[in-house]
Design a protein around this motif. Sequence first.
Motif, mmCIF file in Angstrom:
data_model
loop_
_atom_site.group_PDB
_atom_site.id
_atom_site.type_symbol
_atom_site.label_atom_id
_atom_site.label_comp_id
_atom_site.label_asym_id
_atom_site.label_seq_id
_atom_site.Cartn_x
_atom_site.Cartn_y
_atom_site.Cartn_z
ATOM 1 N N THR A 1 -88.059 -97.318 0.873
ATOM 2 C CA THR A 1 -88.835 -96.474 1.762
ATOM 3 C C THR A 1 -90.203 -96.262 1.151
ATOM 4 O O THR A 1 -90.397 -96.503 -0.025
ATOM 5 N N SER A 2 -91.138 -95.795 1.957
ATOM 6 C CA SER A 2 -92.460 -95.543 1.413
ATOM 7 C C SER A 2 -92.392 -94.460 0.366
ATOM 8 O O SER A 2 -91.656 -93.507 0.481
ATOM 9 N N ASN A 3 -93.206 -94.582 -0.702
ATOM 10 C CA ASN A 3 -93.234 -93.521 -1.700
ATOM 11 C C ASN A 3 -94.513 -92.708 -1.572
ATOM 12 O O ASN A 3 -94.999 -92.131 -2.514
ATOM 13 N N LEU A 4 -95.075 -92.643 -0.362
ATOM 14 C CA LEU A 4 -96.238 -91.815 -0.113
ATOM 15 C C LEU A 4 -95.798 -90.496 0.510
ATOM 16 O O LEU A 4 -94.882 -90.444 1.319
ATOM 17 N N VAL A 5 -96.451 -89.398 0.116
ATOM 18 C CA VAL A 5 -96.079 -88.087 0.618
ATOM 19 C C VAL A 5 -96.230 -88.040 2.131
ATOM 20 O O VAL A 5 -97.232 -88.466 2.692
ATOM 21 N N GLY A 6 -95.225 -87.498 2.816
ATOM 22 C CA GLY A 6 -95.321 -87.267 4.246
ATOM 23 C C GLY A 6 -94.869 -88.401 5.115
ATOM 24 O O GLY A 6 -94.592 -88.215 6.287
ATOM 25 N N GLU A 7 -94.795 -89.617 4.597
ATOM 26 C CA GLU A 7 -94.362 -90.739 5.412
ATOM 27 C C GLU A 7 -92.853 -90.822 5.418
ATOM 28 O O GLU A 7 -92.205 -90.702 4.396
ATOM 29 N N GLU A 8 -92.252 -91.029 6.586
ATOM 30 C CA GLU A 8 -90.808 -91.106 6.682
ATOM 31 C C GLU A 8 -90.410 -92.419 7.324
ATOM 32 O O GLU A 8 -90.896 -92.792 8.365
ATOM 33 N N LYS A 9 -89.497 -93.111 6.664
ATOM 34 C CA LYS A 9 -89.026 -94.381 7.179
ATOM 35 C C LYS A 9 -87.565 -94.527 6.813
ATOM 36 O O LYS A 9 -87.199 -94.492 5.647
ATOM 37 N N LEU A 10 -86.704 -94.622 7.821
ATOM 38 C CA LEU A 10 -85.277 -94.712 7.557
ATOM 39 C C LEU A 10 -84.905 -96.127 7.158
ATOM 40 O O LEU A 10 -85.524 -97.094 7.574
ATOM 41 N N ILE A 11 -83.871 -96.216 6.341
ATOM 42 C CA ILE A 11 -83.427 -97.519 5.878
ATOM 43 C C ILE A 11 -82.058 -97.808 6.443
ATOM 44 O O ILE A 11 -81.337 -96.911 6.855
ATOM 45 N N PRO A 12 -81.683 -99.067 6.522
ATOM 46 C CA PRO A 12 -80.356 -99.398 7.023
ATOM 47 C C PRO A 12 -79.285 -98.912 6.061
ATOM 48 O O PRO A 12 -79.571 -98.677 4.893
ATOM 49 N N PRO A 13 -78.046 -98.745 6.545
ATOM 50 C CA PRO A 13 -76.984 -98.271 5.672
ATOM 51 C C PRO A 13 -76.742 -99.212 4.506
ATOM 52 O O PRO A 13 -76.905 -100.417 4.633
ATOM 53 N N GLU A 14 -76.326 -98.597 3.370
ATOM 54 C CA GLU A 14 -76.064 -99.395 2.175
ATOM 55 C C GLU A 14 -74.814 -100.232 2.389
ATOM 56 O O GLU A 14 -73.809 -99.760 2.862
ATOM 57 N N GLU A 15 -74.890 -101.484 2.048
ATOM 58 C CA GLU A 15 -73.763 -102.384 2.244
ATOM 59 C C GLU A 15 -72.924 -102.468 0.977
ATOM 60 O O GLU A 15 -73.345 -102.066 -0.103
ATOM 61 N N THR A 16 -71.719 -102.987 1.121
ATOM 62 C CA THR A 16 -70.863 -103.186 -0.034
ATOM 63 C C THR A 16 -71.586 -104.059 -1.047
ATOM 64 O O THR A 16 -72.076 -105.126 -0.700
ATOM 65 N N PRO A 17 -71.714 -103.599 -2.302
ATOM 66 C CA PRO A 17 -72.527 -104.336 -3.263
ATOM 67 C C PRO A 17 -71.954 -105.700 -3.591
ATOM 68 O O PRO A 17 -70.751 -105.889 -3.655
ATOM 69 N N ALA A 18 -72.874 -106.635 -3.782
ATOM 70 C CA ALA A 18 -72.491 -107.976 -4.209
ATOM 71 C C ALA A 18 -72.084 -107.896 -5.674
ATOM 72 O O ALA A 18 -72.276 -106.880 -6.323
ATOM 73 N N PRO A 19 -71.511 -108.988 -6.239
ATOM 74 C CA PRO A 19 -71.155 -108.964 -7.656
ATOM 75 C C PRO A 19 -72.312 -108.512 -8.541
ATOM 76 O O PRO A 19 -72.119 -107.805 -9.492
ATOM 77 N N GLU A 20 -73.543 -108.915 -8.198
ATOM 78 C CA GLU A 20 -74.723 -108.419 -8.900
ATOM 79 C C GLU A 20 -75.725 -107.922 -7.881
ATOM 80 O O GLU A 20 -76.069 -108.630 -6.935
ATOM 81 N N THR A 21 -76.191 -106.711 -8.076
ATOM 82 C CA THR A 21 -77.094 -106.080 -7.120
ATOM 83 C C THR A 21 -78.328 -105.576 -7.841
ATOM 84 O O THR A 21 -78.208 -104.880 -8.855
ATOM 85 N N ASP A 22 -79.520 -105.914 -7.335
ATOM 86 C CA ASP A 22 -80.760 -105.380 -7.904
ATOM 87 C C ASP A 22 -80.812 -103.884 -7.647
ATOM 88 O O ASP A 22 -80.493 -103.416 -6.558
ATOM 89 N N ILE A 23 -81.213 -103.115 -8.666
ATOM 90 C CA ILE A 23 -81.418 -101.688 -8.477
ATOM 91 C C ILE A 23 -82.909 -101.470 -8.232
ATOM 92 O O ILE A 23 -83.750 -101.979 -8.969
ATOM 93 N N ASN A 24 -83.223 -100.776 -7.167
ATOM 94 C CA ASN A 24 -84.602 -100.629 -6.722
ATOM 95 C C ASN A 24 -85.368 -99.662 -7.620
ATOM 96 O O ASN A 24 -85.089 -98.466 -7.634
ATOM 97 N N LEU A 25 -86.348 -100.179 -8.354
ATOM 98 C CA LEU A 25 -87.167 -99.353 -9.241
ATOM 99 C C LEU A 25 -88.576 -99.153 -8.689
ATOM 100 O O LEU A 25 -89.411 -98.549 -9.349
#
Length: 640
Positions: free
Chosen positions: A185-209
């Motif tokens: 999602t945007s990391n700017l103050v005041g902006e709102e953006k919904l994300i799709p539901p989290e899916e079952t993780p794959a064997p390896e999943t990137d963690i969003n930094l």
Amino acid sequence: MVTVVTELAQCFHLRRRYGQYTMNQESTTTRVMEKPPFDRSISQDSLDELSMEDYWIELENIKKSSENRQEDQEVVVVKEPDEGELEEEWLKEAGLSNLFGESAGDPQESMVFLSTLTRTQAAAVQKRVETVSQTLRKKNKQYQIPDVRDIFAQQRESKETAPDDTESQSLRTNENKYQGRDDQTSNLVGEEKLIPPEETPAPETDINLEVSFAEQALNQKESSKEKIQKSKGDDATLPSFRLPKDKTGTTRIGDLAPQDMKKVCHLALIELTALYDVLGIELKQQKAVKIKTRDSGLFCIPLTVLLEQDQRKVLGTRIPLIFQKLISRIEEGGLETEGLLRIPGAAIRIKNLCQELEAKFYEGTFNWESVKQHDAASLLKLFIRELPQPLLSVEYLKAFQAVQNLPTKKQQLQALNLLVILLPDANRDTLKALLEFLQRVIDNKEKNKMTVMNVAMVMAPNLFMCHALGLKSSEQREFVMAAGTANTMHLLIKYQKLLWTIPKFIVNQVRKQNTENHKKDKRAMKKLLKKMAYDREKYEKQDKSTNDADVPQGVIRVQAPHLSKVSMAIQLTEELKASDVLARFLSQESGVAQTLKKGEVFLYEIGGNIGERCLDDDTYMKDLYQLNPNAEWVIKSKPL
């Protein structure tokens, strides 16, 4: 949070076998209690199929050890803060003390910092400022407390009217590249953006930094579609997270200059608080009252005092020498020993070894050959337990314990990442050395029978149940604590490389702060020059020529003052990495300098929108140049 019925029968079987044991170690009587269901976090489900036997045995061993050393124990008194005092302390730790009290000043001083915050971070700050304001009014204090909402309104107006410069435009362009990805999602103050539901993780999943952790949690919460993962405790079923590839380079703790690291810590505290706020978890820092402690010795000595005396013997050491030596002694015995860390040394022998070490360690006359491997392991754990303040720090021990209450493994990792950043340097460095050692033990699990969860079970009570704080708990809470802290210990060991990474969204916030501060300084300088009737046009021309540095477009000049080739112009290409730049310089070395190896010198990004940053080998130079076009590039060694 989910309500489940725990496996009390198993726990009571162990209680009967090993005796009743509570965190304050006051009794060991066996008794029967009712078996009502109680709330447990999702993290505890990972232990449902595992025996807690190692955990309870370790507690019993700790009890026996403490009985033999009771005369040496000091209890740290934890101060219960007054109303509003906690929030006031929080604002100081977050670098916002000038918003209130006698130190309150021009709110413009904090506007640069506040302008970089996300909406969830801003909400966390606003909540604490309002609490402090109300408390001071109740106490009839006459200090002027600015309403943080007004400050944010001012900085939003300034954003709308201020023209963008090259650096801020570069930062915004870089952020926008990632819009539209899943789990972001945007990391700017005041902006709102919904994300799709989290899916079952794959064997390896990137963690969003790249996006605020609290923003991710809020958007998942707003979507009302998140599927909470109930993962089992063994490695086969745990979601496996990995560091995502970042073309501008991964930033690790220790890579930034102290002034930027201080900003990182301020932002990490605000982000951690925002994350806990969003997820409805209470986050309260504790404050330890200063107590009289020994100013020399090995055990029951504050880490900072211990390091001061060690640094007089070994310049620049960051890990206590006794800690290093105990690990070395364990490894000398071979990490394939079955039951390593789990099997204790004899309590009386451990007490005698402690006394002998205190007398002979610094003299160099202690006979290490007399120390058995299991004794060394027991001494290592004893050292950790007997620190006057916990290795995880008094301030954040409760926050570490509360990690088990976060809904998902991803959020638990995100919280641990921020908590590791917030630890004092001495605590963080010692914890890192411990976790690296524990991983080496686990690497030999086929022979020593110590899996990651076995090690986590044994080490959790040594790190999380700080007996020096005199903490008391009910049996019910102790069951919850046992499973939760063992799970958190598991995460600390398994994901230690990820946890020592500074999230990119925080580094970008630091870049924004620096950019705004440079603008402010530049405006102040121009005003000063005008007052001095200086030729303003001449100054601007000089400033422009300094930035251009007579380097053609698409070329950077790399300085290496300590190498034989002190400077080199390098053409930027899409595939050019930091490791390629280093290789070009090192390939031209001769004589003594030719012995320099990879890992002894590093390429640094200095100035522009960052103070100083050590680049990892896989940094793509063209991408980083676009993010920070005014930086200088220097090859040098890391400071001690």
